[in-house]
Design an enzyme around this catalytic site. Sequence first.
Site, PDB file in Angstrom:
ATOM      1  N   SER A 127       0.848  -1.416  -0.018  1.00  0.00           N
ATOM      2  CA  SER A 127      -0.037   0.277  -0.234  1.00  0.00           C
ATOM      3  C   SER A 127       1.074   0.909   0.317  1.00  0.00           C
ATOM      4  CB  SER A 127      -0.772   0.276   1.662  1.00  0.00           C
ATOM      5  OG  SER A 127      -1.040   0.855   1.761  1.00  0.00           O
ATOM      6  N   TYR A 152      -1.704  -1.084  11.041  1.00  0.00           N
ATOM      7  CA  TYR A 152      -2.209  -1.537   9.418  1.00  0.00           C
ATOM      8  C   TYR A 152      -0.678  -1.446   8.843  1.00  0.00           C
ATOM      9  CZ  TYR A 152      -3.681  -1.429   4.921  1.00  0.00           C
ATOM     10  OH  TYR A 152      -3.687  -1.420   3.582  1.00  0.00           O
ATOM     11  N   LYS A 156       2.541  -3.173   6.535  1.00  0.00           N
ATOM     12  CA  LYS A 156       2.395  -3.760   5.154  1.00  0.00           C
ATOM     13  C   LYS A 156       3.979  -2.852   5.118  1.00  0.00           C
ATOM     14  CE  LYS A 156      -1.552  -4.375   3.759  1.00  0.00           C
ATOM     15  NZ  LYS A 156      -1.676  -5.727   3.114  1.00  0.00           N
TER      16      LYS A 156
HETATM   17  C1  WQD Z   1      -9.860   8.890   1.403  1.00  0.00           C
HETATM   18  C2  WQD Z   1     -10.064  10.176   1.576  1.00  0.00           C
HETATM   19  C3  WQD Z   1     -10.720  10.553   4.186  1.00  0.00           C
HETATM   20  C4  WQD Z   1     -14.613   8.269   4.280  1.00  0.00           C
HETATM   21  C5  WQD Z   1      -6.578   3.730   3.625  1.00  0.00           C
HETATM   22  C6  WQD Z   1      -5.843   3.195   4.468  1.00  0.00           C
HETATM   23  C7  WQD Z   1      -5.124   2.312   2.979  1.00  0.00           C
HETATM   24  C8  WQD Z   1      -6.421   1.419   2.145  1.00  0.00           C
HETATM   25  C9  WQD Z   1      -7.688   1.637   1.714  1.00  0.00           C
HETATM   26  C10 WQD Z   1      -6.401  -0.789   2.760  1.00  0.00           C
HETATM   27  C11 WQD Z   1      -9.727  10.683   2.809  1.00  0.00           C
HETATM   28  C12 WQD Z   1     -12.173  11.124   2.877  1.00  0.00           C
HETATM   29  C13 WQD Z   1     -12.898   9.048   4.005  1.00  0.00           C
HETATM   30  C14 WQD Z   1     -15.198   9.302   4.674  1.00  0.00           C
HETATM   31  C15 WQD Z   1     -14.486  11.391   4.274  1.00  0.00           C
HETATM   32  N1  WQD Z   1      -6.348   0.230   2.575  1.00  0.00           N
HETATM   33  N2  WQD Z   1     -13.179  10.332   3.679  1.00  0.00           N
HETATM   34  N3  WQD Z   1     -14.951  10.866   4.674  1.00  0.00           N
HETATM   35  O1  WQD Z   1      -7.075   6.755   4.416  1.00  0.00           O
HETATM   36  O2  WQD Z   1      -6.665   7.328   2.027  1.00  0.00           O
HETATM   37  O3  WQD Z   1      -7.041   4.668   2.644  1.00  0.00           O
HETATM   38  O4  WQD Z   1      -8.519   3.179   2.759  1.00  0.00           O
HETATM   39  O5  WQD Z   1      -6.557  -1.441   1.709  1.00  0.00           O
HETATM   40  O6  WQD Z   1      -3.996   1.707   2.510  1.00  0.00           O
HETATM   41  O7  WQD Z   1      -4.537   3.667   4.175  1.00  0.00           O
HETATM   42  O8  WQD Z   1      -8.601   5.417   2.442  1.00  0.00           O
HETATM   43  O9  WQD Z   1     -11.191   5.693   1.637  1.00  0.00           O
HETATM   44  O10 WQD Z   1     -10.455   5.770   4.187  1.00  0.00           O
HETATM   45  O11 WQD Z   1     -10.324   7.407   2.870  1.00  0.00           O
HETATM   46  O12 WQD Z   1     -13.549  12.493   3.869  1.00  0.00           O
HETATM   47  O13 WQD Z   1     -16.205   9.071   5.043  1.00  0.00           O
HETATM   48  O14 WQD Z   1     -11.794   9.575   1.712  1.00  0.00           O
HETATM   49  O15 WQD Z   1     -10.094  11.397   4.978  1.00  0.00           O
HETATM   50  O16 WQD Z   1      -9.226  11.520   3.146  1.00  0.00           O
HETATM   51  P1  WQD Z   1      -7.396   6.162   2.890  1.00  0.00           P
HETATM   52  P2  WQD Z   1     -10.607   6.218   2.481  1.00  0.00           P
END
Ligand code: WQD
Length: 344
Positions: A127, A152, A156
């Site tokens: 990741s 987590y 990785k």
């Molecule tokens: C993306 C953006 C949130 C939800 C993580 C892990 C990565 C992978 C994917 C597993 C961020 C914003 C999110 C919401 C929001 N994990 N957001 N409202 O955190 O980039 O990555 O998940 O495979 O390894 O690190 O993904 O989709 O949680 O967030 O505003 O209800 O969307 O703040 O900026 P992230 P995400």
Amino acid sequence: MKHKILVTGGVGYIGSHTTVELINAGYEVVIIDNLSNSNINVLDGIEKITGVRPAFVEGDCTSIETLRKVFTEYKGIDGIINFAASKAVGESVEKPLLYYRNNLLTLINLLDLMPEFGVKGIVFSSSCTVYGEPDENPVTEKAPIKPATSPYGNTKQVSEEIITDYIHSGVNIKSILLRYFNPVGAHPSSEIGELPNGVPNNLIPYLTQTAIGIRKELSVFGNDYDTPDGSCIRDFIDVVDLAKAHVVAMERMLEDKSEERLEVFNLGTGNGLSVLQLIDVFEKSTGVKVPHKIVGRRAGDIEKVWANPEKANNVLGWKAETPIEETMRNAWNWQMKLRERGIM
Ligand code: WQD
């Protein structure tokens, strides 16, 4: 000759889409999954798309005996794609031992058994979290690995180190580490897609559940970041494009297309999109409004991270091709299919 591939976590989100692409490319697939965060009905979806129902073993990869039985029963496994891992950033902070045991023991067991059963190569699902908050964007594979901000993310990083040390010990196996950016979307058939348990942590499932009315409103975690519209920037990559990269990586190892025994590739589109921009793309490409509000930042969020995919494009010979508008329509169609089936 048909190569046989073991896909751990193969009824999960990325695992199921990769299984479809492996079958489409002529591989025989054996899936092992403990169903802790996935549903066995996904096998029906894989069969509907490909016409093939992959062999399936319900089992936990943290048991080496369970895995040894799989390699003994399904002779001639040439490669492994390892998706089996816990992946919720927030949960990993509350339950670190669960994450270290599950994610690291699974990998160690697989690596340990590879020479015993003549398995040639392993693709590891890594990741972009290994980069933390990058010093600059777009991020290349040479970007420094930053201290993990969650157990987590640390699993990785440690997993990559375990694979690296094992290969450097002289064992006769190969590995390709694929560092995903943000996988999103669903198969265009709407037969498989993302099936989060409970309240989604990730953006797109929460967004589509809001669009269909399951959730009242999408909270955008912060608009005071140093970005054009203040919301975080990510590299949202279509899950089918991502799945296809795994097939190319496996072929690269099994067909000895590289002298390298260990390679790393960033899998992204190369385009950074903000959260607010993605909401806008979703609304414009589906015609469906997403009620949303700005709230405070989420702890641990990276401000901006997107890939430089040139190495994957030029060396691996893979490129993300699906326009984000199409990816958003596929995500929405999948959410509507779940409603149609009464699943959510
Ligand atoms: C993306 C953006 C949130 C939800 C993580 C892990 C990565 C992978 C994917 C597993 C961020 C914003 C999110 C919401 C929001 N994990 N957001 N409202 O955190 O980039 O990555 O998940 O495979 O390894 O690190 O993904 O989709 O949680 O967030 O505003 O209800 O969307 O703040 O900026 P992230 P995400």
